[in-house]
Design an enzyme around this catalytic site. Structure first.
Site, PDB file in Angstrom:
ATOM      1  N   GLY A  82      -7.753  11.459  35.192  1.00  0.00           N
ATOM      2  CA  GLY A  82      -7.834  12.416  36.278  1.00  0.00           C
ATOM      3  C   GLY A  82      -9.254  12.893  36.473  1.00  0.00           C
ATOM      4  N   LEU A  89     -16.717  18.280  37.313  1.00  0.00           N
ATOM      5  CA  LEU A  89     -17.490  17.983  36.107  1.00  0.00           C
ATOM      6  C   LEU A  89     -17.471  16.505  35.762  1.00  0.00           C
ATOM      7  CD1 LEU A  89     -16.327  20.974  33.856  1.00  0.00           C
ATOM      8  CD2 LEU A  89     -18.426  20.795  35.198  1.00  0.00           C
ATOM      9  N   GLY A  90     -16.563  15.748  36.381  1.00  0.00           N
ATOM     10  CA  GLY A  90     -16.509  14.309  36.116  1.00  0.00           C
ATOM     11  C   GLY A  90     -15.111  13.766  36.341  1.00  0.00           C
ATOM     12  N   ASP A 130      -8.755   8.077  22.130  1.00  0.00           N
ATOM     13  CA  ASP A 130      -9.886   7.769  23.008  1.00  0.00           C
ATOM     14  C   ASP A 130     -11.109   8.561  22.566  1.00  0.00           C
ATOM     15  OD1 ASP A 130     -11.218   6.480  25.048  1.00  0.00           O
ATOM     16  OD2 ASP A 130     -10.622   7.913  26.598  1.00  0.00           O
ATOM     17  N   GLY A 181     -12.298  10.559  35.154  1.00  0.00           N
ATOM     18  CA  GLY A 181     -11.951   9.635  34.086  1.00  0.00           C
ATOM     19  C   GLY A 181     -10.716   8.850  34.441  1.00  0.00           C
ATOM     20  N   LYS A 227      -8.474  19.916  34.052  1.00  0.00           N
ATOM     21  CA  LYS A 227      -8.276  18.497  34.348  1.00  0.00           C
ATOM     22  C   LYS A 227      -7.036  18.352  35.209  1.00  0.00           C
ATOM     23  CE  LYS A 227      -9.430  14.980  31.995  1.00  0.00           C
ATOM     24  NZ  LYS A 227      -9.683  13.907  31.026  1.00  0.00           N
ATOM     25  N   VAL A 240     -11.964  16.281  36.198  1.00  0.00           N
ATOM     26  CA  VAL A 240     -12.172  17.554  35.522  1.00  0.00           C
ATOM     27  C   VAL A 240     -13.053  18.442  36.390  1.00  0.00           C
ATOM     28  CG1 VAL A 240     -12.967  18.687  33.420  1.00  0.00           C
ATOM     29  CG2 VAL A 240     -12.018  16.386  33.297  1.00  0.00           C
TER      30      VAL A 240
END
Length: 704
Positions: free
Chosen positions: A36, A30-31, A146, A33, A52, A38
């Site tokens: 880590g 899913l992406g 964040d 960052g 994650k 996800v």
């Protein structure tokens, strides 16, 4: 460099999908960052979660595991309303992971980018929901740290805040001691300064998020990362376009002084009931203790105990890191020689009677110095000691009489004025040509968004370089600062040239990072094209744009163009993704349109046969009977058989038309669908032709 690790990351994500983490099968990425990657995880019972998987490099840090486990356990107590609740976690395995409620919806960042800003009731609902989430998070003793549009998911039943309880645990570990956790544009000033944080940082971030939601732009916009940092530290937020009642609320939340922001509960009450917000210091949730910076290649500086009181008039023995006043006192740049009976000033557990000694200690204990210049009371005490007690003439007195908007620069100015003989250091980093080359020898963190990126950008600002030039050993820094600014101007001019000529580039934003430009200026060998990755089309754009870099007339222009191309990567990637999506959609529509046409042709054939059989069976039966009466039984029998066959086939054909091609309404719907697909296919074709025209125009602009 650039997306140097892009291909490896994509390959790694592909390898990870399909494997099991805890009780979840990783379906797709899913992406990624700073903490880590996800994945969409699927449990054996079909339940889904956002899993994650934290970076494997943290597995060897026991302190990180301890704090992360404690923070995750604390985050579990956050009420699930308006947040993505934690459903499972493993902080002790070979790779720590955490599973949260899967939110099936876009992020606020994506929704505003695609659909435009929010307004009216929708904007107010978003403000209340996110403020409710912060109130719940803070009530559980957690600080998000964040909060940004990418961490707000727009679920069908309302917004959800994600990734809470992770940033604080990670920030408190040794792996981030040399960096700052957060996202420039949504970080509070005290976060950028590296000060002790409270829950007020989330209120500042919330205000920045709401400005983006209402306007589609950041509250502190700027053409470069360095300029955005500077505006957060010392500029005013851009609230144009924010509805008036909300704008007044956001102005309070975006106050640079943490104590003047409301807490989450007060903010929520204000949004729901209109209760006035009071400018009182929020209770806040603070970490267990300040995180001391750990410098590369050096041991952490120990916290020293205060020296015992000495008889009046006896100077304390200076610590090893403070240059003592000696026979060199009075020479340019040496420690000042104030009377030894001057009242002492305490800092970092030490007593000082000389401004020069204090300046040296502040350079060594930078974090504590920033706290002094950020606290009006501490700063006032320091100013009174320097001006009134010592009657010092080295340090500009306006440092103590003006509101400090950038505490790091205030510390740098104080140290440079009091001790120009010291080597130039900023936030613990050696800011000489050699030191900067060492610091920026691997600029990949700047491009990949690593947690060190913000720290490197803080050091690389032109104003920092000019301040460091006042020190002995700062030769060449002033000229380098001018070159960095010129490189930024070149890169931004290149972007304006493209946005003015290319349809697909209009409205795009670009990052021309001063740190990237500085890295290229310091080491021209680093100026190499970014890795295009596996997405088709990225390599084509990079090949075209890089021609401008190759034809740059000077090294400064070359660095500026190269930094711009690296800043263009998100735009290029998005354009390539859009093109690929357009091509796939066009192909799908063409296939569907072809299927509908084929279905229409088949339906037409069946209809024709139905008409033929429907109108033929009766004449055939009559003719067959006539031939039988006239004695031509062979012909009559054949005609009667054909008529009977038509009588039997006719209803079968009608039934086939209804079963396989639908009734009249369905056929009308298919006709309309075919017409719409044809129009969409033409529109997609026009879009692809526009993209081709942009590529052609870009080749002309860049001389490719």
């Amino acid at each position: 460099m650039g997306d140097l690790d892009g291909r490896e990351k994509e390959n790694a994500a592909g390898r990870d999908t399909g494997r099991m983490v805890g009780g979840y099968r990783l379906v797709r990425s899913l992406g990624r960052g700073g903490f880590g990657e996800v994945f969409l995880g699927e449990a054996p019972d079909g339940g889904r979660a956002a899993v994650k998987v934290l970076h494997a490099g943290w597995a060897g840090d026991p302190e990180m595991r301890r704090r992360f486990a404690a923070e995750v356990e604390q985050a579990r107590r956050v009420s699930g309303f308006c947040v993505a609740a934690i459903v499972d976690a493993d902080t002790q395995g070979s790779e720590p992971w955490i599973a949260t409620e899967f939110i099936d919806g876009p992020t606020l960042q994506a929704a505003v980018a695609e659909e435009g800003p929010r307004s009216g009731v929708e904007l107010h609902r978003l403000a209340v929901s996110t403020a409710t989430a912060l109130a719940a998070i803070h009530a559980a003793g957690v600080v998000h740290r964040d909060l940004k549009p990418d961490n707000i998911m727009l679920a069908p039943d309302g917004p959800r805040v994600i990734d809470f309880g992770i940033a604080r645990a990670v920030e408190a570990t040794s792996v981030t001691a040399s960096g700052i956790v957060g996202t420039v544009g949504y970080m509070a000033p005290e976060q950028l300064e590296g000060l002790r944080l409270t829950s007020a940082v989330d209120i500042f971030s919330w205000g920045s998020v709401m400005v983006y939601a209402a306007t589609g732009r950041e509250a502190f916009p700027g053409p470069t990362q360095a300029s955005r940092i500077a505006r957060v530290l010392s500029g005013e937020p851009d609230l144009d376009g924010v509805p008036h009642p909300l704008a007044a609320t956001l102005r309070v939340c975006l106050d640079k002084r943490p104590g003047h922001r409301p807490d989450a509960r007060t903010l929520l009450d204000h949004l729901v009931t209109g209760t006035p917000m009071t400018s009182t210091c929020p209770a806040g949730i603070e970490p267990d203790g300040p995180v001391r910076p750990v410098r590369i290649g050096a041991l952490p500086t120990p916290v020293e105990r205060p020296l015992p009181s000495l008889p009046h008039g006896t100077p304390p023995s200076p610590p090893a890191h403070v240059v003592p006043a000696s026979s060199a006192s009075g020479a340019a740049g040496a420690p000042d020689a104030h009377p030894v009976d001057a009242p002492p000033h305490h800092f970092a557990g030490l007593r000082f009677t000389r401004v020069g000694d204090l300046a040296a200690a502040m350079q060594e204990h930078w974090r504590e110095a920033v706290q002094v210049f950020s606290d009006p009371i501490e700063l006032g005490a320091l100013g009174s000691w320097v001006v009134n007690d010592l009657n010092d003439t080295l340090v500009d007195r306006s440092l103590f009489r003006r509101r400090v908007t950038d505490a790091n620069m205030a510390v740098a100015s104080f140290v440079a004025q009091a001790r120009p003989d010291l080597p130039p250091r900023f936030r613990g980093h050696e800011v000489t040509l050699t030191g900067l080359r060492r610091l920026l020898r691997d600029p990949r963190p700047l491009v990949s968004g690593d947690r060190q990126a913000n720290e490197l950008m803080m050091v690389s600002r032109p104003e920092v370089l000019r301040q460091m030039a006042a020190h002995r050993g700062g030769d060449g820094l002033r000229e380098l600062a001018d070159q960095v600014e010129e490189a930024e101007r070149v890169g931004l001019s290149f972007h304006r040239e493209l946005t003015g000529a290319l349809v697909g580039w209009r409205g795009t934003r670009v990052r021309v990072d001063s740190a990237v430009a500085l890295a290229f200026l310091l080491d021209p060998d680093l100026v190499v094209p970014p890795e295009p990755g596996d997405l088709p089309g990225v390599g084509i754009w990079l090949g075209i744009l890089w021609k401008r870099v190759e034809k740059a007339p000077t090294d400064t222009a070359r660095a500026g163009y190269a930094a711009a191309v690296y800043g263009f990567l998100p735009t290029i990637t998005e354009l390539a993704r859009q093109r690929l999506e357009c091509e796939h959609r066009q192909e799908r529509h063409r296939r569907e349109e072809a299927e509908l046409r084929s279905s229409g042709k088949n339906r037409g054939r069946l209809r024709n046969w139905a008409v033929v059989t429907g109108v033929s069976f009766l004449p055939l039966m009559l003719l067959g009977g006539a031939f039988n009466v006239s004695g031509v039984s062979g012909v009559g029998g054949l005609l009667l058989s054909l008529g009977l066959l038509c009588l039997l086939v006719f209803p079968v054909l009608l039934l086939a038309i209804v079963v396989f091609h639908g009734d009249r309404a369905r056929r009308a719907e298919e006709t309309a669908r075919s017409s719409a697909l044809s129009m969409t296919t033409q529109a997609l074709g026009a879009t692809l032709r526009t993209m081709d025209a942009d590529l052609h125009r870009a080749r002309e602009i860049c001389g490719a």
